[in-house]
Write a protein that holds these residues in place. Structure first.
Motif, mmCIF file in Angstrom:
data_model
loop_
_atom_site.group_PDB
_atom_site.id
_atom_site.type_symbol
_atom_site.label_atom_id
_atom_site.label_comp_id
_atom_site.label_asym_id
_atom_site.label_seq_id
_atom_site.Cartn_x
_atom_site.Cartn_y
_atom_site.Cartn_z
ATOM 1 N N GLY A 102 0.822 -1.183 0.000
ATOM 2 C CA GLY A 102 0.000 0.000 0.000
ATOM 3 C C GLY A 102 0.863 1.243 0.000
ATOM 4 O O GLY A 102 2.099 1.163 -0.001
ATOM 5 N N ILE A 103 0.256 2.410 0.030
ATOM 6 C CA ILE A 103 1.018 3.655 -0.070
ATOM 7 C C ILE A 103 1.970 3.834 1.112
ATOM 8 O O ILE A 103 3.093 4.331 0.952
ATOM 9 N N ALA A 104 1.579 3.395 2.292
ATOM 10 C CA ALA A 104 2.420 3.579 3.469
ATOM 11 C C ALA A 104 3.696 2.744 3.409
ATOM 12 O O ALA A 104 4.716 3.108 4.005
ATOM 13 N N ASP A 105 3.630 1.634 2.683
ATOM 14 C CA ASP A 105 4.770 0.721 2.638
ATOM 15 C C ASP A 105 5.548 0.790 1.331
ATOM 16 O O ASP A 105 6.405 -0.058 1.071
ATOM 17 N N THR A 106 5.264 1.786 0.497
ATOM 18 C CA THR A 106 5.957 1.924 -0.784
ATOM 19 C C THR A 106 6.976 3.042 -0.701
ATOM 20 O O THR A 106 6.619 4.214 -0.574
ATOM 21 N N ASP A 107 8.264 2.683 -0.766
ATOM 22 C CA ASP A 107 9.303 3.710 -0.721
ATOM 23 C C ASP A 107 9.592 4.209 -2.136
ATOM 24 O O ASP A 107 9.082 3.675 -3.124
ATOM 25 N N GLU A 108 10.422 5.233 -2.245
ATOM 26 C CA GLU A 108 10.662 5.859 -3.545
ATOM 27 C C GLU A 108 11.340 4.916 -4.530
ATOM 28 O O GLU A 108 11.026 4.929 -5.725
ATOM 29 N N GLU A 109 12.265 4.107 -4.049
ATOM 30 C CA GLU A 109 12.963 3.197 -4.950
ATOM 31 C C GLU A 109 12.015 2.146 -5.511
ATOM 32 O O GLU A 109 12.045 1.834 -6.706
ATOM 33 N N THR A 110 11.167 1.590 -4.658
ATOM 34 C CA THR A 110 10.180 0.616 -5.129
ATOM 35 C C THR A 110 9.247 1.256 -6.143
ATOM 36 O O THR A 110 8.934 0.661 -7.187
ATOM 37 N N PHE A 111 8.815 2.479 -5.855
ATOM 38 C CA PHE A 111 7.930 3.193 -6.775
ATOM 39 C C PHE A 111 8.598 3.374 -8.133
ATOM 40 O O PHE A 111 7.987 3.125 -9.183
ATOM 41 N N ARG A 112 9.867 3.792 -8.133
ATOM 42 C CA ARG A 112 10.588 4.001 -9.396
ATOM 43 C C ARG A 112 10.700 2.702 -10.193
ATOM 44 O O ARG A 112 10.535 2.690 -11.417
ATOM 45 N N GLN A 113 10.984 1.607 -9.490
ATOM 46 C CA GLN A 113 11.123 0.323 -10.183
ATOM 47 C C GLN A 113 9.812 -0.122 -10.814
ATOM 48 O O GLN A 113 9.785 -0.614 -11.947
ATOM 49 N N VAL A 114 8.724 0.054 -10.074
ATOM 50 C CA VAL A 114 7.412 -0.334 -10.582
ATOM 51 C C VAL A 114 7.043 0.491 -11.812
ATOM 52 O O VAL A 114 6.556 -0.044 -12.819
ATOM 53 N N GLN A 115 7.274 1.785 -11.747
ATOM 54 C CA GLN A 115 6.958 2.650 -12.887
ATOM 55 C C GLN A 115 7.851 2.336 -14.083
ATOM 56 O O GLN A 115 7.396 2.338 -15.233
ATOM 57 N N ALA A 116 9.113 2.056 -13.806
ATOM 58 C CA ALA A 116 10.057 1.793 -14.895
ATOM 59 C C ALA A 116 9.671 0.559 -15.698
ATOM 60 O O ALA A 116 9.751 0.552 -16.929
ATOM 61 N N LEU A 117 9.254 -0.491 -15.020
ATOM 62 C CA LEU A 117 8.912 -1.732 -15.717
ATOM 63 C C LEU A 117 7.505 -1.694 -16.315
ATOM 64 O O LEU A 117 7.303 -2.090 -17.460
ATOM 65 N N ASN A 118 6.551 -1.212 -15.540
ATOM 66 C CA ASN A 118 5.154 -1.297 -15.961
ATOM 67 C C ASN A 118 4.688 -0.153 -16.847
ATOM 68 O O ASN A 118 3.724 -0.326 -17.597
ATOM 69 N N ALA A 119 5.316 1.011 -16.759
ATOM 70 C CA ALA A 119 4.856 2.172 -17.532
ATOM 71 C C ALA A 119 5.914 2.706 -18.487
ATOM 72 O O ALA A 119 5.656 2.906 -19.678
ATOM 73 N N GLN A 120 7.116 2.943 -17.971
ATOM 74 C CA GLN A 120 8.155 3.534 -18.811
ATOM 75 C C GLN A 120 8.604 2.590 -19.915
ATOM 76 O O GLN A 120 8.777 3.004 -21.070
ATOM 77 N N ALA A 121 8.791 1.320 -19.590
ATOM 78 C CA ALA A 121 9.275 0.359 -20.590
ATOM 79 C C ALA A 121 8.329 0.248 -21.791
ATOM 80 O O ALA A 121 8.791 0.342 -22.939
ATOM 81 N N PRO A 122 7.022 0.067 -21.605
ATOM 82 C CA PRO A 122 6.143 0.007 -22.775
ATOM 83 C C PRO A 122 6.204 1.270 -23.639
ATOM 84 O O PRO A 122 6.179 1.183 -24.871
ATOM 85 N N PHE A 123 6.288 2.427 -22.981
ATOM 86 C CA PHE A 123 6.361 3.693 -23.720
ATOM 87 C C PHE A 123 7.549 3.681 -24.686
ATOM 88 O O PHE A 123 7.407 3.985 -25.878
#
Length: 253
Positions: A102-123
Motif C-alpha cells: 500500500g502507499i504507506a509501505d511503498t518507498d521511492e525506490e520501489t515506486f521508481r522500479q514499478v513505474q520503470a517496468l510497468n509504464a516507462q518500458a512500454p512507452f
C-alpha cells in the motif's frame, strides 16, 4: 486459423504466464513470434519449443526491462536474431509485475522500479519500435482494469493506469498509419505469479467469487482477447480498453 500467416509478432514477457499464452496463441494463428524474456532463459526456450512442437515458429529475445536503455537493448536483440524480420506487425506489451504494498509501505525506490517496468518500458519499447512497426499493424498493451480499487498493489495500479492513458492518446497519433492501439485488462488469472496466492483454498474461493462466473480466469482466456485485437477483425477498434476479468465485481453490484 492462419489469420496472422506471414506476419511477425513481438510479445514482451512472453516466456511465462499470460505472455506465454499470448505467444502460443499468436503462433497458432500463423505469426512468427519473438518471445521476449528478461532473465528466465529456460522458460523462454520452453515456450519456443512448445510453439515449434505445435507447428509454429518462434524465437527468444533477451533484454532486461525497467533499466536504462532497455528498449534499445530489446530491439537490438531482436534484430540480431537470424529469424528476425525487418518489420513487425504486432507488438504486445505484456511484461510487468505486481508489487504488493500500500502507499504507506511503498518507498521511492520501489515506486521508481514499478513505474520503470510497468509504464516507462512500454512507452519506449513502442517509441523505438515505431520505425519497424508496419503500417496497419497492431499494438496491444496488457495492463489493468480501470475504476477498480486495488490498494494492495497501489503503485502497480498507478503504472498500469498510465499505460491505459497512453493507449488512448497513441491510438489517435498512429491512426494515420492505420495502426490500432488497444489495451486488455486481465482479472484474477491462474499464472505462476499468482500460484502462491491461489494455493490457499479460502483465498481462491474469495477471489473466484468476485467474478460472475465464480471462478478464476485462465491465461488462455486473456490470450484469446489479445489475439482478437492482433487480428484483422479488430481493424475498426482502437483506443479501447477491453475488460478480460470474467465480469469482475459485477456480482457485487
Amino acid at each position: 486459423m492462419g489469420v496472422l500467416k506471414g506476419k511477425t509478432a513481438l510479445v514482451t514477457g512472453g516466456s511465462r504466464g499470460i505472455g506465454r499464452a499470448v505467444a502460443q496463441r499468436l503462433a497458432r494463428d500463423g505469426a512468427l513470434v519473438a518471445v521476449h524474456y528478461g532473465h528466465d532463459e529456460a522458460a523462454a526456450e520452453e515456450t519456443v519449443a512448445t510453439i515449434g512442437a505445435a507447428g509454429g515458429t518462434a524465437f527468444p529475445v533477451r533484454a532486461e526491462l525497467g533499466v536504462p536503455g532497455d528498449a534499445q537493448a530489446l530491439w537490438a536483440a531482436y534484430e540480431a536474431h537470424p529469424l528476425a524480420t525487418e518489420h513487425v506487425d504486432v507488438l504486445v506489451n505484456n511484461a510487468g509485475t505486481a508489487t504488493f504494498a500500500g502507499i504507506a509501505d511503498t518507498d521511492e525506490e520501489t515506486f521508481r522500479q514499478v513505474q520503470a517496468l510497468n509504464a516507462q518500458a512500454p512507452f519506449f519499447v513502442i517509441k523505438h519500435g515505431l520505425a519497424r512497426l508496419r503500417d496497419g499493424g497492431r499494438i496491444v498493451n496488457v495492463t489493468g482494469t480501470p475504476h477498480l480499487a486495488l490498494p494492495a498493489i497501489l503503485a502497480t495500479v498507478m503504472a498500469k493506469g498510465a499505460v491505459n492513458a497512453l493507449t488512448v492518446s497513441l491510438a489517435a497519433e498512429l491512426a494515420p498509419r492505420g495502426i490500432t492501439v488497444n489495451s486488455v485488462g486481465p482479472g484474477i488469472t491462474e499464472t505462476d505469479l499468482n500460484a502462491a496466492l491461489l494455493s490457499d483454498p479460502g483465498t481462491r474461493e474469495h477471489l473466484a467469487a468476485r467474478s460472475v462466473f465464480r471462478r478464476v480466469g485462465t491465461a488462455d482466456e486473456v490470450a484469446d482477447v489479445v489475439a482478437f485485437l492482433a487480428s484483422p477483425d479488430s481493424r475498426w477498434v482502437t483506443g479501447q480498453h477491453l475488460d478480460a476479468t470474467g465480469g469482475l465485481q459485477l456480482s457485487l453490484l
